[in-house]
Design a protein around this motif. Sequence first.
Motif, short mmCIF file in Angstrom:
data_model
loop_
_atom_site.label_atom_id
_atom_site.label_comp_id
_atom_site.label_asym_id
_atom_site.label_seq_id
_atom_site.Cartn_x
_atom_site.Cartn_y
_atom_site.Cartn_z
N SER A 134 31.82 56.88 32.20
CA SER A 134 31.35 56.68 33.59
C SER A 134 32.27 57.34 34.61
N ILE A 135 32.89 58.43 34.22
CA ILE A 135 33.75 59.20 35.12
C ILE A 135 33.11 60.57 35.30
N VAL A 136 32.88 60.93 36.57
CA VAL A 136 32.33 62.25 36.88
C VAL A 136 33.49 63.14 37.30
N PRO A 137 33.96 64.04 36.41
CA PRO A 137 35.12 64.87 36.76
C PRO A 137 34.74 65.96 37.76
N VAL A 138 35.49 66.04 38.82
CA VAL A 138 35.28 67.08 39.83
C VAL A 138 36.61 67.80 40.00
N SER A 139 36.61 69.11 39.77
CA SER A 139 37.84 69.88 39.88
C SER A 139 38.26 70.01 41.34
N SER A 140 39.50 70.39 41.52
CA SER A 140 40.04 70.53 42.89
C SER A 140 39.33 71.65 43.64
N GLU A 141 38.86 72.68 42.92
CA GLU A 141 38.16 73.77 43.61
C GLU A 141 36.80 73.34 44.13
N CYS A 142 36.27 72.20 43.63
CA CYS A 142 34.93 71.76 44.04
C CYS A 142 34.96 70.47 44.87
N GLN A 143 36.13 70.00 45.29
CA GLN A 143 36.21 68.76 46.06
C GLN A 143 35.50 68.87 47.40
N HIS A 144 35.49 70.07 47.97
CA HIS A 144 34.90 70.24 49.31
C HIS A 144 33.37 70.13 49.28
N LEU A 145 32.77 70.13 48.10
CA LEU A 145 31.31 70.06 48.03
C LEU A 145 30.77 68.64 48.20
N PHE A 146 31.64 67.63 48.20
CA PHE A 146 31.19 66.23 48.23
C PHE A 146 32.03 65.45 49.24
N PRO A 147 31.46 64.40 49.79
CA PRO A 147 32.25 63.54 50.70
C PRO A 147 33.32 62.79 49.91
N THR A 148 34.28 62.30 50.64
CA THR A 148 35.40 61.62 49.96
C THR A 148 34.98 60.27 49.38
N LYS A 149 33.98 59.63 50.00
CA LYS A 149 33.57 58.31 49.55
C LYS A 149 32.16 58.38 48.99
N VAL A 150 32.04 58.11 47.71
CA VAL A 150 30.75 58.07 47.02
C VAL A 150 30.64 56.72 46.35
N LEU A 151 29.63 55.92 46.76
CA LEU A 151 29.52 54.55 46.26
C LEU A 151 28.64 54.45 45.01
N SER A 152 27.68 55.34 44.83
CA SER A 152 26.87 55.33 43.61
C SER A 152 27.75 55.80 42.45
N ARG A 153 27.54 55.17 41.31
CA ARG A 153 28.39 55.51 40.16
C ARG A 153 27.51 55.76 38.94
N LEU A 154 28.05 56.59 38.06
CA LEU A 154 27.38 56.87 36.79
C LEU A 154 27.67 55.73 35.82
N SER A 155 26.63 55.06 35.38
CA SER A 155 26.83 53.92 34.48
C SER A 155 26.54 54.25 33.02
N ARG A 156 25.82 55.35 32.77
CA ARG A 156 25.45 55.64 31.38
C ARG A 156 25.19 57.13 31.22
N TRP A 157 25.66 57.65 30.10
CA TRP A 157 25.38 59.06 29.73
C TRP A 157 25.21 59.10 28.21
N THR A 158 24.00 59.39 27.75
CA THR A 158 23.71 59.41 26.32
C THR A 158 22.87 60.65 25.98
N ALA A 159 22.96 61.02 24.72
CA ALA A 159 22.14 62.11 24.21
C ALA A 159 20.84 61.54 23.66
N ILE A 160 19.73 62.24 23.89
CA ILE A 160 18.42 61.83 23.39
C ILE A 160 17.80 63.01 22.66
N THR A 161 16.74 62.72 21.91
CA THR A 161 16.05 63.77 21.15
C THR A 161 14.93 64.37 22.00
N HIS A 162 14.39 65.47 21.50
CA HIS A 162 13.27 66.11 22.18
C HIS A 162 12.05 65.19 22.22
N HIS A 163 11.82 64.45 21.15
CA HIS A 163 10.69 63.53 21.13
C HIS A 163 10.86 62.42 22.15
#
Length: 683
Positions: free
Chosen positions: A499-528
């Motif tokens: 649940s960590i969205v890595p953002v490099s230092s070169e891309c910090q300016h693309l987003f505001p400093t405060k983001v309240l929505s968070r990634l809670s799940r990241w999974t792989a699924i099949t084509h079906h």
Amino acid sequence: MSDALKKRKSKVVRSETGTPEGKRGRGDGEQEVRVYSEEVELDGSDPAEDYRQYKLTCKALAKLMNEIQELKANGAKDGCAEVEQKRMQSCIHFMSLKKLNRLAHMRLKRGRDQTHEGKQRVDVLHLQLQNLLYEVMHMQKEISKCLEFKSKHEEIDLVSIDEFNKEAPPEISRISITKDDPHQLTLARLDWELEQRKRLAEKYKESLSSKEKIQKSIEVKKEHLSSLQPGLNAIMQASLPVQEYLSMPFEQTQKQIEIARHLPPSLYVLLVQANAYGQACDKSLSVSISGDVDEAKALAKPPDDSQDDDSGDSDAEEEQEKTKRRRPTTGGQLDDKRREMLKRHPLSLCLDLKCKDGSVLHLFFYYLMNLNIMTVKAKVSTATDLTGAISAGELLNSDTLLNCLYANDQGRETPNPANRYQFDKVGISVFGDYVAELGHPYQWVQRLGGLQFPSETPEGLRAGSSLSASHMESTMKLLRGRVQSRLALHKQFSSLEHSIVPVSSECQHLFPTKVLSRLSRWTAITHHEYTNLSFTRHVSDAGLARETDLFFLAVVERGTARLQAAVVLNPRYPEISPLFALSLSWKGERAGRSDDNLRAIESEVNVFKSELQGPRPGHQLLTNQVARLCVCLDVYLETDGQDDSVEGPREFPREKMCLRTARGPNRLKPFKYNHPQGFFSHR
């Protein structure tokens, strides 16, 4: 008749032997003996007269029978003189009929005997005719043999007549005699041929003697050179440390060159071009040869048919007996034919491509001899342990690592059109069933080996080394880029699963400093599983989700709002950006097809991807898209109008600065982030 008349009646003896004996001498009595021969009578009788006599006798006999019947009907007794007289006449007629019958049988027998004698004469004549025909056929064969006889001198290629007359000496040519006599001319030409062959035989002996002298001198020089070999080997062994220190492996290179002679042409082309490219452009590229050299040498040798010794015969007999005892089934024969058709060359190439981070891409190239195609297997070695990310299991899978390196090149079908007809003979329906064992026959692999097959779209054809050289540099860059992008994705997936969205230092300016929505799940699924999602149907219908792609499901949450994102990751990432399809669960179910603002968020992530590329080559694109998805969800929730009937504080207080919260008839929200001002606006 009285008894005296009976005594005076002469006695007649019938004889059927055919030779009358005349009269015999009288005996003691008064009887006179005469010999009667029916054959003598037969010679003098006429068959027509006998037939007429037969008819008259039958008619008279019938008349007498009628008269006797009338007499008996009139009351005459059996012993009366008139009845007895007619009875005796009837007996005489019966005797005449018997005589005529005997004559007819004798005449028939004589006719049969004459016919048999005639047949015998005909058979004798027919046998003589057959003997004469056989003698004629034999003579014709002898004549044909004489006409077809070929003398030995006809097989000799004699010099022409003009050349013979010019070169032959007068005592052999004898022009005055041979000019008008072809036979003498042929004899003279044969004498001249014999003379020439004698001269050539003497020259041949002289050449053999000179050849033996030269061979002896060669053997002496070989012995001298072989005596130098131990010293040279010692020098080479002593120079090995120097070669390693100077990175100049002469001995290893020499061995590889010797082995390379036994490579098939396509692998040899790849070896030469890869070495050339490594020396000129990429020092981290190394190529080596592996496999059974002895088996490759055996393949190069032609089959030896001269070995007819007893052991060979006994082996053949044993094999024949085994074949008789155990007759292979149809299925077993097809399996043997499939294995023979899919047989690989004993030698293969291993190409190691090193990256800056210490990871190595190992490529194993094989050549299928009967199919005339090349295949490749891939393996990645990393400097660090990459077993943390569960969803990244397919990223470095050797079966899918090199898929679509070039567009639509999945490596599941053979590129050689002729293989389809070969597969039909052995019952192979899909070549993709064998790629796990044999490797993938990608199009770029064939080009690297100098193989070019006709395709549906006409292209400029180049073959051999020029084709391999034209694709070597671009393919090596694509391979290195593929490994680097997969390793970068592997690290990113490890963070996303926590649940960590890595953002490099070169891309910090693309987003505001405060983001309240968070990634809670990241999974792989099949084509079906991807196609079964209700909010991804439009992507599948458009053909943007193929089986060769990778599929993931991301869940972003804030409060009671839950945003699902189905992600399609193309194998050519980051050249082809990931595709997001969204579904929001908040105050009901919403999807991009039904909600204009969700469709606008999909556009921010999918369409305006150039803003999220980051530094080249754009390995941060996926994490930047996920980060923008979180920011857009904040804007979506914070700018949503509050229901006046609900009392209390807002569920999502407004944290982001927006110039306008909605615009247009669709009431679109401002999702574009403006740096460095820090506010959101409409596009």
